[in-house]
Enzyme design. Structure first.
Site, mmCIF file in Angstrom:
data_model
loop_
_atom_site.group_PDB
_atom_site.id
_atom_site.type_symbol
_atom_site.label_atom_id
_atom_site.label_comp_id
_atom_site.label_asym_id
_atom_site.label_seq_id
_atom_site.Cartn_x
_atom_site.Cartn_y
_atom_site.Cartn_z
ATOM 1 N N LYS A 1 0.828 -1.219 0.000
ATOM 2 C CA LYS A 1 0.000 0.000 0.000
ATOM 3 C C LYS A 1 0.858 1.262 0.000
ATOM 4 O O LYS A 1 0.646 2.174 -0.799
ATOM 5 C CB LYS A 1 -0.921 -0.023 1.233
ATOM 6 C CG LYS A 1 -1.614 1.296 1.513
ATOM 7 C CD LYS A 1 -2.412 1.254 2.796
ATOM 8 C CE LYS A 1 -1.652 1.505 4.062
ATOM 9 N NZ LYS A 1 -1.425 2.894 4.471
ATOM 10 N N ASN A 2 1.830 1.309 0.917
ATOM 11 C CA ASN A 2 2.582 2.559 1.080
ATOM 12 C C ASN A 2 3.598 2.812 -0.035
ATOM 13 O O ASN A 2 4.184 3.895 -0.105
ATOM 14 C CB ASN A 2 3.260 2.598 2.454
ATOM 15 C CG ASN A 2 2.226 2.800 3.559
ATOM 16 O OD1 ASN A 2 1.066 3.132 3.289
ATOM 17 N ND2 ASN A 2 2.622 2.577 4.807
ATOM 18 N N CYS B 1 -4.551 7.644 9.511
ATOM 19 C CA CYS B 1 -4.592 7.167 10.892
ATOM 20 C C CYS B 1 -4.288 8.327 11.828
ATOM 21 O O CYS B 1 -3.421 9.154 11.549
ATOM 22 C CB CYS B 1 -3.570 6.050 11.106
ATOM 23 S SG CYS B 1 -4.034 4.514 10.304
ATOM 24 N N ASP C 1 4.992 0.485 11.846
ATOM 25 C CA ASP C 1 3.734 -0.098 11.359
ATOM 26 C C ASP C 1 3.571 -1.565 11.767
ATOM 27 O O ASP C 1 2.563 -2.191 11.441
ATOM 28 C CB ASP C 1 3.624 0.061 9.838
ATOM 29 C CG ASP C 1 3.479 1.520 9.441
ATOM 30 O OD1 ASP C 1 3.154 2.346 10.315
ATOM 31 O OD2 ASP C 1 3.706 1.839 8.256
ATOM 32 N N ARG D 1 -8.460 -0.282 5.089
ATOM 33 C CA ARG D 1 -7.589 0.681 4.403
ATOM 34 C C ARG D 1 -6.308 0.020 3.918
ATOM 35 O O ARG D 1 -5.708 0.484 2.954
ATOM 36 C CB ARG D 1 -7.242 1.843 5.351
ATOM 37 C CG ARG D 1 -8.457 2.691 5.693
ATOM 38 C CD ARG D 1 -8.083 3.932 6.449
ATOM 39 N NE ARG D 1 -6.886 4.494 5.881
ATOM 40 C CZ ARG D 1 -5.902 5.050 6.567
ATOM 41 N NH1 ARG D 1 -5.994 5.136 7.874
ATOM 42 N NH2 ARG D 1 -4.845 5.541 5.967
HETATM 43 N N1 EPU Z 1 7.268 14.407 10.662
HETATM 44 C C1 EPU Z 1 7.408 15.734 10.961
HETATM 45 N N2 EPU Z 1 7.299 16.637 9.931
HETATM 46 C C2 EPU Z 1 7.065 16.244 8.654
HETATM 47 C C3 EPU Z 1 6.900 14.881 8.372
HETATM 48 C C4 EPU Z 1 7.016 13.965 9.405
HETATM 49 O O1 EPU Z 1 7.615 16.128 12.103
HETATM 50 O O2 EPU Z 1 6.972 17.108 7.771
HETATM 51 C C5 EPU Z 1 7.400 13.412 11.757
HETATM 52 C C6 EPU Z 1 6.077 12.685 12.048
HETATM 53 O O3 EPU Z 1 5.285 13.395 12.954
HETATM 54 C C7 EPU Z 1 6.586 11.360 12.588
HETATM 55 C C8 EPU Z 1 7.889 11.127 11.800
HETATM 56 O O4 EPU Z 1 8.288 12.406 11.322
HETATM 57 O O5 EPU Z 1 6.900 11.526 13.940
HETATM 58 C C9 EPU Z 1 7.782 10.178 10.624
HETATM 59 O O6 EPU Z 1 6.708 10.552 9.764
HETATM 60 P P1 EPU Z 1 6.684 10.154 8.214
HETATM 61 O O7 EPU Z 1 6.624 11.404 7.433
HETATM 62 O O8 EPU Z 1 7.797 9.203 7.935
HETATM 63 O O9 EPU Z 1 5.292 9.407 8.101
HETATM 64 P P2 EPU Z 1 4.215 9.483 6.921
HETATM 65 O O10 EPU Z 1 4.909 9.643 5.620
HETATM 66 O O11 EPU Z 1 3.141 10.430 7.291
HETATM 67 C C10 EPU Z 1 4.278 6.932 6.386
HETATM 68 C C11 EPU Z 1 3.281 5.810 6.353
HETATM 69 C C12 EPU Z 1 2.867 5.428 7.765
HETATM 70 C C13 EPU Z 1 4.128 5.063 8.575
HETATM 71 C C14 EPU Z 1 5.166 6.184 8.496
HETATM 72 C C15 EPU Z 1 6.479 5.831 9.157
HETATM 73 C C16 EPU Z 1 2.143 6.184 4.267
HETATM 74 C C17 EPU Z 1 0.906 6.585 3.562
HETATM 75 N N3 EPU Z 1 2.115 6.233 5.595
HETATM 76 O O12 EPU Z 1 3.613 8.027 7.003
HETATM 77 O O13 EPU Z 1 2.073 4.271 7.605
HETATM 78 O O14 EPU Z 1 3.776 4.837 9.911
HETATM 79 O O15 EPU Z 1 5.436 6.522 7.120
HETATM 80 O O16 EPU Z 1 7.030 4.703 8.583
HETATM 81 O O17 EPU Z 1 3.139 5.805 3.648
HETATM 82 C C18 EPU Z 1 0.403 2.701 8.134
HETATM 83 O O18 EPU Z 1 0.541 2.206 7.014
HETATM 84 O O19 EPU Z 1 -0.246 2.140 9.064
HETATM 85 C C19 EPU Z 1 1.003 4.010 8.425
HETATM 86 C C20 EPU Z 1 0.584 4.799 9.398
#
Ligand code: EPU
Length: 429
Positions: A22-23, A117, A306, A398
């Site tokens: 998915k991701n 989420c 995750d 999802r």
């Molecule tokens: N963060 C910031 N600022 C930013 C971006 C991130 O402070 O601009 C912080 C976040 O608050 C968090 C950390 O950095 O503490 C990591 O966030 P990241 O940006 O890596 O997460 P994301 O891209 O929003 C994706 C996955 C999540 C997964 C995370 C970490 C997708 C759609 N979502 O989220 O997946 O937990 O990377 O690996 O790719 C799931 O599939 O259940 C899920 C939540």
């Protein structure tokens, strides 16, 4: 409205096939916008987040055709930037990828607030920092995130303050068609980052270093369509690996890249579970109660956040006291009350938890609070004595395709059925 009903206690035997990730699929679907051409994407997981993404592109004027359950033809020739519907964008986090893709293709972007989420705060400051460094201006207008690069995007070096999957993908999307070279320092290294870079390179991009913490993107003038196959979902694979560890039995988890689940394999091995790696499948077997363990979630190649709820559920059944420390999200323990209702002994303090293992979780009626929390409840239900009923399944849908069918196929006593409301019962009488 449906619920999952599990009668726990069955050991699992047989084969489970893993869907596409998915991701990885989500950024790639939005990256199709950059091509302005026709792409055929294979091995898409048939889960609701993917349906929503395709629906967003369709509503923006893309031609989207499902060639079969897991293959979509996406033609973004006539897509119109800034037209994604707010109600769809707010259904998931990945709608933020529209920002990088629209900015790269049209020089501007407008997207409603993303959903996904709920881990309390999910900032996108690093995405914005990257876009601004490339020459875009940012403003919030009536709840929309608006970006504008009047004078075009120009390559530069962006140092991410923290490792972010989303920011790394988004900066890569915006930089692919920018003038000159962009370097992302402190980039995320997840397999889905590599998959996005591979997709873009197949479309004619010039991206080097994905999978390391420095990614170099030499801007190209245009991209073209391609055919591309999404990598297998390491989190779906890890979820079934944890399920077998919790119930006992022996299952071959097929269509996986064993390297991607190394941190999960290592942790299960430490817990006394037998994991054998083959070319494209993994055999997991367990015949005794698992050992306690300590887990700390970290960016890849560390143990994935995750997988944290699923492993916490597993550790509830372990011999001894375990600890779980969440290194990515501030609030990813919202599911613990549900596990406590099943007899788990779980103490949470901030981003850490202590779990006292028990050999008798007991079935209960519980609610899935987010995607991986739902998977954790399924694992707990499989291991528990008696009946577990899980509700709020849209969270689970999802990211997991047919979790019930896949588990039933290896011997679990699990069904999905409509919720019969007490009031409608009464009316029927
Ligand atoms: N963060 C910031 N600022 C930013 C971006 C991130 O402070 O601009 C912080 C976040 O608050 C968090 C950390 O950095 O503490 C990591 O966030 P990241 O940006 O890596 O997460 P994301 O891209 O929003 C994706 C996955 C999540 C997964 C995370 C970490 C997708 C759609 N979502 O989220 O997946 O937990 O990377 O690996 O790719 C799931 O599939 O259940 C899920 C939540």
């Amino acid at each position: 409205m449906e619920q999952i009903v599990i009668n726990g206690g069955n050991k699992l035997y047989g084969d489970i096939y893993i869907d596409g990730m998915k991701n990885a699929a989500l950024p790639i679907i939005f990256a199709c916008i950059l091509t302005g051409d026709k792409c055929v994407i294979e091995n898409l997981p048939p889960v609701s987040d993917i349906n929503v993404s395709l629906e967003i592109l369709r509503s923006m004027g893309a031609g989207v055709r499902l060639l079969n359950k897991t293959t979509a033809e996406i033609d973004t020739t006539h897509i119109v930037g800034g037209t994604s519907p707010d109600d769809l964008a707010s259904k998931m986090r990945a709608s933020t990828y529209l920002l990088g893709a629209e900015l790269g293709r049209f020089g501007s972007a407008k997207v409603g607030a993303p959903g996904g989420c709920d881990f309390n705060s999910r900032p996108i400051d690093q995405h914005i920092k990257g876009f601004e460094a490339l020459g875009a201006t940012y403003k919030l207008e009536n709840g929309h995130i608006c970006l504008d690069a009047e004078n075009g995007l120009k390559g530069t070096t962006v140092y991410c303050d923290m490792i972010s999957v989303g920011a790394t993908c988004n900066i890569m999307l915006a930089a692919t068609l920018a003038e000159g070279t962009t370097v992302i320092e402190n980039a995320a290294r997840e397999p889905h980052i590599v998959d996005l870079a591979n997709f873009l390179n197949t479309c004619g991009a010039d991206i080097y270093g994905a999978g390391t913490n420095t990614i170099k993107i030499r801007g190209v003038k245009s991209l073209h369509g391609c055919e591309y196959t999404i990598i297998p979902d390491m989190i779906e694979a890890g979820t079934y690996m944890a399920a077998v560890a919790a119930t006992g039995g022996r299952v071959n988890i097929r269509n996986v890249i064993p390297k991607h689940v190394e941190s999960i394999t290592a942790k299960l091995t430490e817990m006394g579970v037998c994991v054998e790696e083959h070319d494209d499948y993994i055999s997991v077997s367990s015949n005794s109660r698992i050992n306690r363990a300590n887990i700390k979630t970290l960016p890849y190649p560390g143990f994935p956040t995750d997988m944290q709820p699923q492993f916490a559920a597993l550790l509830c059944t372990a011999e001894g006291v375990s600890t779980v420390s969440e290194g990515i999200w501030d609030h990813r323990f919202q599911y613990v009350n549900e596990l406590r209702n099943m007899g788990a002994q779980f103490m949470v303090e901030g981003k850490s938890a202590t779990i006292i293992g028990t050999d008798h979780l007991s079935g209960a009626k519980v609610k899935s609070v987010d995607l991986r929390a739902g998977a954790a409840l399924v694992i707990a239900g499989l291991a528990a004595e008696g009946q577990t009923i899980i509700e709020n399944l849209q969270t689970l849908d999802r990211g997991y395709y047919d979790i019930v069918g896949k588990l039933r196929g290896v011997g679990a006593d699990i069904i999905r059925r409509p919720i019969i409301k007490a009031s409608s019962n009464h009316l029927a009488k």
